[in-house]
Every structure is written in C-alpha cells, then in structure tokens.
Design a protein around this motif. Sequence first.
Motif, PDB file in Angstrom:
ATOM      1  N   UNK A 223      47.343  34.437  41.790  1.00 54.71           N
ATOM      2  CA  UNK A 223      46.326  34.472  42.833  1.00 54.71           C
ATOM      3  C   UNK A 223      44.971  34.208  42.184  1.00 54.71           C
ATOM      4  N   UNK A 224      44.165  33.364  42.819  1.00 58.04           N
ATOM      5  CA  UNK A 224      42.899  32.930  42.230  1.00 58.04           C
ATOM      6  C   UNK A 224      41.737  33.309  43.138  1.00 58.04           C
ATOM      7  N   UNK A 225      40.692  33.877  42.529  1.00 58.30           N
ATOM      8  CA  UNK A 225      39.458  34.133  43.265  1.00 58.30           C
ATOM      9  C   UNK A 225      38.303  33.447  42.552  1.00 58.30           C
ATOM     10  N   UNK A 226      37.317  33.013  43.329  1.00 54.65           N
ATOM     11  CA  UNK A 226      36.104  32.406  42.792  1.00 54.65           C
ATOM     12  C   UNK A 226      34.917  33.217  43.284  1.00 54.65           C
ATOM     13  N   UNK A 227      34.227  33.861  42.359  1.00 57.28           N
ATOM     14  CA  UNK A 227      33.111  34.743  42.718  1.00 57.28           C
ATOM     15  C   UNK A 227      33.529  35.770  43.773  1.00 57.28           C
ATOM     16  N   UNK A 228      34.738  36.300  43.620  1.00 55.89           N
ATOM     17  CA  UNK A 228      35.222  37.344  44.519  1.00 55.89           C
ATOM     18  C   UNK A 228      35.906  36.853  45.772  1.00 55.89           C
ATOM     19  N   UNK A 230      38.965  35.074  47.425  1.00 57.19           N
ATOM     20  CA  UNK A 230      40.335  34.673  47.100  1.00 57.19           C
ATOM     21  C   UNK A 230      40.616  33.323  47.760  1.00 57.19           C
ATOM     22  N   UNK A 231      40.943  32.322  46.945  1.00 59.56           N
ATOM     23  CA  UNK A 231      41.035  30.959  47.464  1.00 59.56           C
ATOM     24  C   UNK A 231      42.453  30.395  47.500  1.00 59.56           C
ATOM     25  N   UNK A 232      43.364  30.911  46.685  1.00 58.56           N
ATOM     26  CA  UNK A 232      44.697  30.312  46.699  1.00 58.56           C
ATOM     27  C   UNK A 232      45.702  31.178  45.958  1.00 58.56           C
ATOM     28  N   UNK A 233      46.966  30.832  46.183  1.00 54.72           N
ATOM     29  CA  UNK A 233      48.081  31.315  45.371  1.00 54.72           C
ATOM     30  C   UNK A 233      48.709  30.094  44.725  1.00 54.72           C
ATOM     31  N   UNK A 234      48.748  30.071  43.404  1.00 54.42           N
ATOM     32  CA  UNK A 234      49.408  28.978  42.710  1.00 54.42           C
ATOM     33  C   UNK A 234      50.785  29.408  42.248  1.00 54.42           C
ATOM     34  N   UNK A 235      51.790  28.575  42.498  1.00 51.93           N
ATOM     35  CA  UNK A 235      53.141  28.811  41.992  1.00 51.93           C
ATOM     36  C   UNK A 235      53.415  27.759  40.922  1.00 51.93           C
ATOM     37  N   UNK A 236      53.778  28.213  39.736  1.00 48.12           N
ATOM     38  CA  UNK A 236      53.961  27.322  38.597  1.00 48.12           C
ATOM     39  C   UNK A 236      55.363  27.499  38.019  1.00 48.12           C
ATOM     40  N   UNK A 237      56.009  26.378  37.731  1.00 47.35           N
ATOM     41  CA  UNK A 237      57.404  26.408  37.301  1.00 47.35           C
ATOM     42  C   UNK A 237      57.583  25.626  35.995  1.00 47.35           C
ATOM     43  N   UNK A 238      58.684  25.935  35.329  1.00 49.63           N
ATOM     44  CA  UNK A 238      59.031  25.212  34.115  1.00 49.63           C
ATOM     45  C   UNK A 238      57.956  25.349  33.059  1.00 49.63           C
ATOM     46  N   UNK A 239      57.612  24.260  32.381  1.00 49.97           N
ATOM     47  CA  UNK A 239      56.623  24.334  31.298  1.00 49.97           C
ATOM     48  C   UNK A 239      55.215  24.676  31.782  1.00 49.97           C
ATOM     49  N   UNK A 240      54.962  24.561  33.107  1.00 50.52           N
ATOM     50  CA  UNK A 240      53.644  24.927  33.638  1.00 50.52           C
ATOM     51  C   UNK A 240      53.471  26.442  33.689  1.00 50.52           C
ATOM     52  N   UNK A 251      40.471  35.319  37.835  1.00 53.82           N
ATOM     53  CA  UNK A 251      39.142  35.472  38.408  1.00 53.82           C
ATOM     54  C   UNK A 251      38.215  34.460  37.751  1.00 53.82           C
ATOM     55  N   UNK A 252      37.608  33.606  38.571  1.00 51.08           N
ATOM     56  CA  UNK A 252      36.698  32.579  38.081  1.00 51.08           C
ATOM     57  C   UNK A 252      35.296  32.848  38.603  1.00 51.08           C
ATOM     58  N   UNK A 253      34.306  32.571  37.777  1.00 54.66           N
ATOM     59  CA  UNK A 253      32.918  32.755  38.182  1.00 54.66           C
ATOM     60  C   UNK A 253      32.167  31.448  38.190  1.00 54.66           C
ATOM     61  N   UNK A 254      31.084  31.400  38.960  1.00 52.27           N
ATOM     62  CA  UNK A 254      30.277  30.188  39.030  1.00 52.27           C
ATOM     63  C   UNK A 254      29.654  29.866  37.678  1.00 52.27           C
ATOM     64  N   UNK A 255      29.534  30.885  36.822  1.00 55.10           N
ATOM     65  CA  UNK A 255      28.933  30.671  35.507  1.00 55.10           C
ATOM     66  C   UNK A 255      29.925  30.120  34.490  1.00 55.10           C
ATOM     67  N   UNK A 258      35.868  33.399  33.096  1.00 55.44           N
ATOM     68  CA  UNK A 258      37.181  33.607  33.706  1.00 55.44           C
ATOM     69  C   UNK A 258      37.846  34.822  33.080  1.00 55.44           C
ATOM     70  N   UNK A 259      38.757  35.419  33.824  1.00 58.62           N
ATOM     71  CA  UNK A 259      39.521  36.566  33.338  1.00 58.62           C
ATOM     72  C   UNK A 259      40.875  36.551  34.019  1.00 58.62           C
ATOM     73  N   UNK A 260      41.914  36.892  33.266  1.00 56.99           N
ATOM     74  CA  UNK A 260      43.275  36.894  33.797  1.00 56.99           C
ATOM     75  C   UNK A 260      43.885  38.272  33.616  1.00 56.99           C
ATOM     76  N   UNK A 261      44.494  38.770  34.674  1.00 59.17           N
ATOM     77  CA  UNK A 261      45.209  40.044  34.630  1.00 59.17           C
ATOM     78  C   UNK A 261      46.647  39.775  35.025  1.00 59.17           C
ATOM     79  N   UNK A 262      47.587  40.275  34.208  1.00 55.85           N
ATOM     80  CA  UNK A 262      49.003  40.028  34.469  1.00 55.85           C
ATOM     81  C   UNK A 262      49.746  41.330  34.688  1.00 55.85           C
TER      82      UNK A 262
END
Length: 401
Positions: A223-228, A230-240, A251-255, A258-262
């Motif tokens: 799940x991806x958010x930009x400056x708070x 939430x804009x999308x859910x990405x599904x990634x398979x195989x080598x992706x 979490x992505x910022x305009x500046x 980025x930060x990732x939580x798993x």
Amino acid sequence: MDESGLAKLLSPEGWALLSALPPYDEKLAMVLSERLRKDGFDPGLVAAALTQSRLRAKAQAKLGEFADGMLFTPAGLEQATRLVVAAQHARRYVTAGVTKVADLTSGLGADAMAFAGTGLRVLAVEADETTAALATLNLRAFPEAVVRHGDGLAVDLVAEGVDGVYADPARRTSGGSRVFDPAAYAPPLDSLLALRERVPALGLKLGPGVPHAALPEDAEAQWVSVDGDVVELGLWFGPLAADGPGRAALLLGADGGSAVLRAGAPSTEGHPPVGDVSAYLYEPDGAVIRAGLVAEVAAEVQGRLVDRTIAYVTSDALHPTPFATAYRVLDRMPFGLKRLRSYLRERQVGSLTIKKRGTAVVPEQLRRQLDLRGTTTATIVLTRVAGQQHVLVVEPVGTAA
C-alpha cells in the motif's frame, strides 16, 4: 475529449494557442474564452484548449513539469499514476533485470513514461483509441516507448520479447461509478493474474480498498501513500517481489523521502496490547492502516492501542517514527456536547481541528454546534477508549505546550 477537439488541438494553430495560454485561472477562464473568440479563434478550439489548460494545471500535482507538455482526458488524469509513485514502479522492473515492459492498460502514459525514463523498452497498449492517441503524443520524447491501440490481453507477450508486465485495470464504469468487484475490472483481475504463468514479472496497480482475503498468496502487496494520502495498492509477483510475498506500506513524501514498513516482525505477532491513554497519541499513516501494520507501529513506539478496534496508538514516551503522526495529549474527557462546548469556550478556542476514528460524529456538524468563539486554536480527537466515546485534546509534537 472528442476526436474533433483532439484534431483541432493537434493542428499547428491549436498547439500554438495551447502553448501561448497563460497559467490557468478559473476566475479568468470565461473572460479569456470570450476574448479569444472575439479574436477570431474557432469556438471549438478555444473550448478544447482551455479544457487542456485546466487539466494541465490539475495534473501538476501528479506529474509536475511533465504535465505542461501533455494532453489529458478527465478520466485518464483521474487514473494516472503520480510520477513519484511511477518512478518506484520503474525501479522495481530495473532492479529485477527486466528489459522490456508491456504496459497493458497504458492510459495517458504516465507509468510508461517512468519506465522509458529509466531506459526500459516499453510496449504501451491502450484500448480506447482517443486515449491511445494522447499517449502517443505524451510519449513522443521517449523513443524507447511504442504505443499501440488494442486489447492488452491479446498481446503475444512472448513474440513481443516482453519479460515484464504491468497493468492498472479500470475500476470505474463509463458513468464514473466505482467498481468494487475485481471480476468487473477492465481487464478483469483474474485475467491479469493469469499472465504471471507466461511472464512471472507481473505488477498490478489496484485501489487501496481490496480486502486482504482477496490477495493472492504469492503477491507482495504494498500500500502506497504520498504525503499521507493513500493512492494505491501494488501487487508484485515473481522477481518484482524482491522481499517475497507479504504485506508492506510505502510512505513517500514530496521532498523525495521514503519509508517502508513490512509485516512479519516477531515482536508484532498476535494482537497489540490495549491500554489507557497516556502522554502521547500516534495516528498511523493510512497506508500502514490499510496494510494491517498498526501492530508494527505499536511495537516501534513501545505503545498500545487505545481500543481493540481503533487504529490509534498511545505511549508513555515520544518515539519519533515516519509511520505515524505523534500528538502530545493535553487533556481528555468523556464525549458530551455541553461539556466540550464549555471546555473550549473557557479556553477561548475559535479555530478547532477535529480528528475522528470509531465515531459517527460529523466534524462539520459538531463544529457548528460548538459555536466557537475566541482567538486560540486547538485540536481534538474523537474516538473510543476502552469501548467508550472520548474526547482527547492534543497538539502535534513540535508545537509549544
């Protein structure tokens, strides 16, 4: 945009007019339209140019300066991926060693632009003829990208030399209503998922509301958010799916930060503890909540939930984290209109920020009922604490107490 409007814009006169327009201003649009018509410009061309000027201005938030050289449709712009997110998509394919990507639902070409910008060869396929024409124009500066009008599912991926597939299926009807059934996506979700049998490097962009139970077990769901936001859910398979199947929040910022939580840290197994409100309140980012990673945030800040069913975390101490907004708790009380009104008037609060979770209260209606009068500002959180409705008076960390 209809075909006649597109043809007029793509004429030398039309392109020159669009390029010469001043920055779009809604208040001046009608005056400008009338002046251009008086100057002898075709009314249809004027309408098409002003519409594109408006859409370009709106597209700045998603595509930055690239928007100034692109053409849009309202529906295409609505679904277009933000450039900062598209760049993340492209990075996955490059890291996975992909050399040619088939974007089977290219739309106006935002993702294809990011792919081509990293040196990937791109086959961009779009089912709508007008949108495909706009994508061709939008990708004119990228010789690595070829746009084709047609059905993405009909592409012979092997014959085309494709070793990576991407798709962003349409999730709205022609009338603009949201589609919640994956079988009604265009193309249907199951048809897209079947492609990973031919090309394992498959990436899908979906709406963030897809339930966890509907996610394929072999997907890295992010799940991806930009400056708070939430804009999308990405599904990634195989080598992706570089980190393997599981759930994550990006979490992505305009500046550019980025930060990732798993998911999956041993310390977060099971339900997080629940306890009374303490010195600090944490509001997890929307992507964290969608990904079901509130327990991870609670563990990071050494905190607990204020209620088993509410995504607010409280802690005795301040633990800065990119995954949640921290507030200092100033006061608390059971929810009651008269009591809250009296409390705010005693403190001369005239401007009030109302945050809520787990309550049916409508903030704007409550603001009118409070009849605020004063010169100070305040922030309140309406939520459940141990099953009971409460008001928490808070301030963002970093402001003076």
